[in-house]
Each structure stands twice: as structure tokens, then as C-alpha cells.
Scaffold this motif. Structure first.
Motif, short mmCIF file in Angstrom:
data_model
loop_
_atom_site.label_atom_id
_atom_site.label_comp_id
_atom_site.label_asym_id
_atom_site.label_seq_id
_atom_site.Cartn_x
_atom_site.Cartn_y
_atom_site.Cartn_z
N PHE A 1 -52.45 39.80 -32.66
CA PHE A 1 -52.01 40.48 -31.44
C PHE A 1 -52.49 41.92 -31.42
CE2 PHE A 1 -49.29 36.86 -31.80
CZ PHE A 1 -48.99 36.50 -30.50
N PHE A 2 -52.96 42.35 -30.25
CA PHE A 2 -53.36 43.73 -30.04
C PHE A 2 -52.12 44.55 -29.65
CE2 PHE A 2 -57.09 41.12 -29.12
CZ PHE A 2 -58.00 41.67 -30.02
N ASP B 1 -46.75 45.55 -18.94
CA ASP B 1 -47.04 44.45 -18.01
C ASP B 1 -48.17 43.54 -18.47
OD1 ASP B 1 -45.06 45.41 -16.36
OD2 ASP B 1 -46.43 46.58 -15.13
N ARG B 2 -48.65 43.70 -19.69
CA ARG B 2 -49.67 42.78 -20.16
C ARG B 2 -49.71 42.79 -21.69
NH1 ARG B 2 -55.34 44.13 -18.13
NH2 ARG B 2 -54.19 44.33 -16.19
N SER B 3 -50.18 41.70 -22.23
CA SER B 3 -50.39 41.60 -23.67
C SER B 3 -51.59 40.70 -23.91
CB SER B 3 -49.15 41.04 -24.38
OG SER B 3 -48.76 39.78 -23.83
N GLY C 1 -51.30 42.97 -35.69
CA GLY C 1 -50.43 42.10 -36.46
C GLY C 1 -50.81 40.65 -36.25
N GLU C 2 -50.49 39.79 -37.24
CA GLU C 2 -50.88 38.39 -37.18
C GLU C 2 -49.69 37.47 -37.45
OE1 GLU C 2 -54.06 37.39 -39.78
OE2 GLU C 2 -55.45 38.88 -38.95
N SER D 1 -43.69 39.40 -31.09
CA SER D 1 -42.71 40.25 -31.74
C SER D 1 -42.72 40.05 -33.25
CB SER D 1 -41.31 39.96 -31.17
OG SER D 1 -40.34 40.75 -31.82
N ILE D 2 -42.83 38.79 -33.69
CA ILE D 2 -42.86 38.51 -35.12
C ILE D 2 -44.08 39.17 -35.76
CG2 ILE D 2 -43.09 36.67 -36.83
CD1 ILE D 2 -41.52 34.88 -34.85
#
Length: 229
Positions: free
Chosen positions: A30-31, A36-38, A81-82, A144-145
Motif C-alpha cells: 500500500f502507498f 478520498d483515494r487509496s 506497508g505490505e 490499515s493492517i
């Protein structure tokens, strides 16, 4: 628009499901979060995906783009994060439950059901082998994790009713609780191990006696741990 409901799952049930149905390993990177976006990259053994989720007046929308495996590995190297997990698709009714065994950044077991349209998820009644629902808890999203971690996970008690419900599901005798609107998984299901995979034309053989014996051993271990010294 895909709507999801997510539930915790006891580890012994997740291991049993993977043993009987195999699974596909995923790595998601994850960046950093934006308003409003991911966005994140997903690696599925022989497939790379770049995914963008936006939030608008009509709710959330996800767009997926296939990318070369080399690009996927390069993007994973620069992610914030992964999450590393094995996903097993288990038929329930006319849809599938997606069972995720997360191994990194912490061990966690989840089951997700996807629906094709908003509103259909309210008619779905969770099966007895599902654990507590965490759909509305933002801590249990993969994003989130990966970015914030997870401090603790509640213990899920085992019961005969839950075990029998899971055996019924593995045997294909689930009640019609999964409606036609449930989204079928897009990824091809292949074994994590290097052993020969079952093809879609081969029936899945389930040894119910072995399953029940294995689960009873798991339940006995759990009950023994909970007994006072």
C-alpha cells in the motif's frame, strides 16, 4: 460497485479450509494514504495488479490494471506497508467465501463475502462457522493492517455447531444464504505448494471423517489451554 462483509475466523478452521481447497498467495503493498483515494499493488504469484480505490458521492469504486510482474515487484519495494496472505475461495450457496490467512505483518484469519450491489449484503446471514463481524471496524482492512498494524485480536470460541456448519459447507450442503448477487472471485485458484493442482473439471474429494477428527483435536487443544491449572 462491490460491497463486502468481513468476519474474523478461528485459525484451525482457516487451516482446514486451505488443506482441503488449497489457496493462492497474495502480497499487497500500500502507498501512503490520500484523501478520498487509496492505491496499492497486488502480486498473485504469476500476476501483477495496480489498484486504485476512490470515494465519491455514489460510494467507493475500485479500478484494477494488470501490470508486468517486474513492475509489481519494483512497486512493492517502495510501498509504505505490505500484507502477505493466502486466499482460499470456498463455495457457499451460489457464491464464494474468501478465506484469508494473513502471515505478515501479523498472523490473522479473516473471511470475506463480496456482493455485486449495495443492499444485497443486508439479506445475507453469516454461516455458523464465521466469527465476529468486523466489516465496520477500519482496523481490519488490509490497508490499515499494512500501514498501522493491529495490536490484538479477540479469541474466537469453537463449538460443535460451528464445526458441523463448516463440514456442511465443505460437503456442499450450505443453505441458500449466499444469494446470486454475491461476486465470484476473479483470481484463478491454484495451490500454494508445488504439488499438482486440481483442475476445475476434477471434483474436490473431502474426507469428512478425517476433517472431523482433525477439528476435534484442535478443539480439545483449545479447551485444554483454557482449563485452569
Amino acid at each position: 460497485m462491490t460491497v463486502r462483509r468481513r468476519f474474523l475466523l478461528t485459525p484451525s478452521f482457516a487451516r482446514l479450509i486451505r488443506r482441503e481447497r488449497h489457496g493462492l498467495r497474495h502480497v499487497e503493498g500500500f502507498f501512503p494514504e490520500q484523501r478520498d483515494r487509496s492505491s496499492w499493488v497486488r502480486l498473485e504469484e504469476d500476476r501483477g495488479l495496480l489498484i486504485l480505490k476512490t470515494v465519491g458521492p455514489d460510494g467507493e469504486a475500485e479500478d484494477e490494471t494488470d501490470i508486468p510482474l517486474g513492475h509489481a515487484h519494483a512497486l512493492l519495494d517502495v510501498c509504505a506497508g505490505e500484507v502477505d496472505y493466502t486466499r482460499t475461495a470456498l463455495p457457499i450457496g451460489e457464491g464464494h467465501a474468501l478465506v484469508d490467512e494473513i502471515t505478515r505483518p501479523r498472523v490473522l484469519h479473516l473471511v470475506t463475502v463480496e456482493f455485486a450491489a449495495d443492499g444485497e449484503e443486508r439479506a445475507f446471514r453469516p454461516l455458523e462457522w464465521f466469527g465476529p463481524e468486523v466489516t465496520a471496524d477500519p482496523r481490519y482492512t488490509n490497508q490499515s493492517i499494512a500501514l498501522r498494524g493491529l495490536d490484538e485480536v479477540p479469541e474466537i470460541p469453537l463449538s460443535d455447531a460451528a464445526l458441523n456448519s463448516l463440514i456442511d459447507t465443505l460437503e456442499g450442503r450450505s443453505t441458500a444464504q449466499a444469494h446470486k448477487s454475491i461476486t465470484r472471485p476473479k483470481a484463478k485458484q491454484v495451490p500454494v505448494s508445488r504439488t499438482k493442482a486440481q483442475t476445475s473439471s476434477e471434483p474436490v474429494k473431502v474426507d469428512l471423517d478425517e476433517i472431523e477428527a482433525a477439528m476435534m483435536r484442535e478443539m480439545e487443544k483449545t479447551l485444554q489451554k483454557g482449563k485452569p491449572e
